[in-house]
Design a protein around this motif. Structure first.
Motif, PDB file in Angstrom:
ATOM      1  N   ARG A  18       0.042 -29.432-147.290  1.00  0.00           N
ATOM      2  CA  ARG A  18      -0.200 -28.471-146.199  1.00  0.00           C
ATOM      3  C   ARG A  18      -1.022 -29.119-145.080  1.00  0.00           C
ATOM      4  NH1 ARG A  18      -1.912 -23.904-149.187  1.00  0.00           N
ATOM      5  NH2 ARG A  18      -4.037 -24.490-148.727  1.00  0.00           N
ATOM      6  N   ASN A  27      -0.432 -29.366-153.277  1.00  0.00           N
ATOM      7  CA  ASN A  27      -0.085 -28.365-152.266  1.00  0.00           C
ATOM      8  C   ASN A  27      -1.014 -28.455-151.052  1.00  0.00           C
ATOM      9  OD1 ASN A  27       1.504 -26.352-151.312  1.00  0.00           O
ATOM     10  ND2 ASN A  27       0.422 -24.690-152.360  1.00  0.00           N
ATOM     11  N   LYS A  28      -2.286 -28.644-151.338  1.00  0.00           N
ATOM     12  CA  LYS A  28      -3.280 -28.717-150.263  1.00  0.00           C
ATOM     13  C   LYS A  28      -3.027 -29.940-149.374  1.00  0.00           C
ATOM     14  CE  LYS A  28      -8.123 -27.496-149.924  1.00  0.00           C
ATOM     15  NZ  LYS A  28      -9.408 -27.458-150.601  1.00  0.00           N
ATOM     16  N   HIS A  85       1.541 -29.289-142.417  1.00  0.00           N
ATOM     17  CA  HIS A  85       1.259 -27.924-141.936  1.00  0.00           C
ATOM     18  C   HIS A  85       2.269 -26.896-142.444  1.00  0.00           C
ATOM     19  CE1 HIS A  85      -1.706 -29.823-139.478  1.00  0.00           C
ATOM     20  NE2 HIS A  85      -0.789 -30.626-138.982  1.00  0.00           N
ATOM     21  N   ILE A  86       2.726 -27.114-143.618  1.00  0.00           N
ATOM     22  CA  ILE A  86       3.651 -26.169-144.264  1.00  0.00           C
ATOM     23  C   ILE A  86       3.441 -26.236-145.781  1.00  0.00           C
ATOM     24  CG2 ILE A  86       5.528 -27.896-144.277  1.00  0.00           C
ATOM     25  CD1 ILE A  86       7.509 -25.609-143.937  1.00  0.00           C
ATOM     26  N   SER A  87       3.561 -25.099-146.438  1.00  0.00           N
ATOM     27  CA  SER A  87       3.322 -25.090-147.893  1.00  0.00           C
ATOM     28  C   SER A  87       4.573 -25.512-148.661  1.00  0.00           C
ATOM     29  CB  SER A  87       2.927 -23.686-148.343  1.00  0.00           C
ATOM     30  OG  SER A  87       1.634 -23.409-147.948  1.00  0.00           O
TER      31      SER A  87
END
Lengths: 182, 241
Positions: A58, A54-55, A62-64
């Motif tokens: 992101r 997830n990190k 720039h989105i989860s």
């Protein structure tokens, strides 16, 4: 497709047949790598990998990621890695154990036990990847939920649920001691 | 009629077991048979409540109780030296709530399994010993092992014969052989299911790690003989898929 446990049983019996063909001294080599894989997956991958993925996603986009997407990635990714390790343990030069396997009825029993153990570990781990991540495979309509009563009962006894992660490492240690002793 | 048949079958089985074990003793040698004898006697003593059976159950329950004491704060109390009544009372109240690993209703089954386990271990250990001389003496001790196993296990057989051939025609025999096969499969499944149920009742989900550990140790230990011969053929990295 039929109930989930049928697939589980097919894989389970398949490994018993493999054990009879190859002999349990060779199967124990595959067992060692299964233990290693289960230790790495249950001790590191399952608790830590979702956050890392997830990190990274992101940071890059720039989105989860949605929870379901992570579940898809984890279940599929771990299944592919696990199958690759199993394949590697059977392909080419294998990690066989020294010694002459027992013949006769006792040998038959040992083949059966080791085959059943490998079948339980492999089929159980693959099922676990689905169960722990809420059956992402059902989104592709390959298998259907809900599980039958028997399926639900078996799902409580999948290897990573009943064996603490550190125990896999203990088993690997024991097997390595037997492997290197003179 | 059926009672007599069962008795006759038990008598035949009795002599077959003795003969089989005597023959095995003759082949394996005296040390192997003496080892087996020691394990059979130990197993018999542990399997009988009037000898060591009850002590075994008590011992297992007490050891578990002691471990639970340490887990539930006893270890901390010992390390810190904090033995005040409130702490100890709290620990004992907590562990008293936990069920014993071998409850009364499972005690007999536990003793029986301990006996079978020891006899099997004795058999496995005896296979690791080298064959030696004195085959005559080994034959006698082998027969004695067979006799002891007969008097332990034969009384467990049912009074009625579980299976008899009634129709002796070819189709009848084939059909009855099929029935006998399904009877034996059913018996095997029941036995395995009973054993697993007992393991889960006693050890909970720890039954599976224990079973895995046992399989690994037993199968690895069985590979010790004929090491040199095999290491050339299948050891090392050899033995492809």
């Amino acid at each position: 497709m039929g109930p989930f446990e049928y697939l589980w049983l097919t894989v389970f019996f398949f490994f018993i047949l493999i054990a009879f063909v190859r002999g349990y001294h060779r199967e124990l080599g595959a067992t060692t790598l299964i233990f290693v894989a289960l230790f790495l997956i249950t001790y590191f991958a399952v608790p830590k990998l979702p956050t890392i993925i997830n990190k990274l996603y992101r940071e890059t986009f720039h989105i989860s990621l949605s929870q379901r997407s992570i579940e898809h990635i984890m279940a599929s990714g771990l299944s592919v890695i696990f199958i690759a390790i199993i394949f590697a343990s059977y392909a080419g030069d294998t990690f066989a154990f020294k010694g002459k396997p027992t013949k006769g009825f006792t040998g038959f029993l040992y083949n059966l036990l080791v085959g059943a153990m490998n079948g339980y570990l492999v089929a159980g781990a693959l099922w676990y990847f689905q169960d722990y991540f809420h059956y992402p495979v059902t989104d592709f309509h390959i298998l259907q939920l809900p599980l039958t009563t028997t399926g639900e009962h078996i799902a409580n006894f999948l290897p990573p649920y009943v064996v603490p992660p550190i125990f896999w490492a203990v088993l690997v240690g024991v097997m390595l001691i037997f492997r290197v002793r003179k | 009629m059926s009672g007599n048949t069962a008795e006759l079958q038990a008598n035949i089985l009795f002599w077959i077991i003795i003969a089989l074990f005597a023959w095995q003793g003759y082949q394996r040698g005296i040390w192997s048979e003496l080892t087996k004898l020691a394990f059979i006697i130990a197993g018999f003593l542990l399997g009988m409540p009037e000898y060591l059976g009850k002590t075994l159950v008590k011992l297992v329950n007490n050891i578990t109780f002691a471990i639970q004491f340490l887990i539930h704060g006893g270890a901390t109390a010992i390390i810190t030296g904090n033995f005040n009544a409130t702490t100890l009372n709290k620990i004992f109240t907590e562990i008293k709530r936990l069920p014993p690993p071998i409850p009364k209703e499972n005690a007999e089954m536990a003793m029986f399994l301990a006996m079978v386990f020891l006899i099997l271990i004795g058999y496995l250990v005896s296979t690791l010993l080298k064959k030696d001389k004195m085959p005559g003496m080994a034959l006698v001790i082998g027969a004695l092992n067979g006799y002891l196993l007969s008097i332990i296990f034969l009384p467990l057989l049912p009074d009625e014969p579980p299976f008899t051939f009634k129709d002796m025609s070819v189709t009848g025999v084939v059909k009855q052989l099929g029935e006998l096969f399904s009877y034996l499969v059913e018996l095997l499944i029941k036995g395995v299911a009973g054993l697993l149920n007992f393991m889960f009742d006693t050890f909970g989900t720890w039954a599976i790690p224990i079973i895995l550990f046992a399989i690994v140790i037993i199968t690895l230990a069985s590979l010790t003989r004929g090491k040199k011969k095999s290491s050339a053929s299948s050891g090392g990295t050899g033995g492809g898929s």
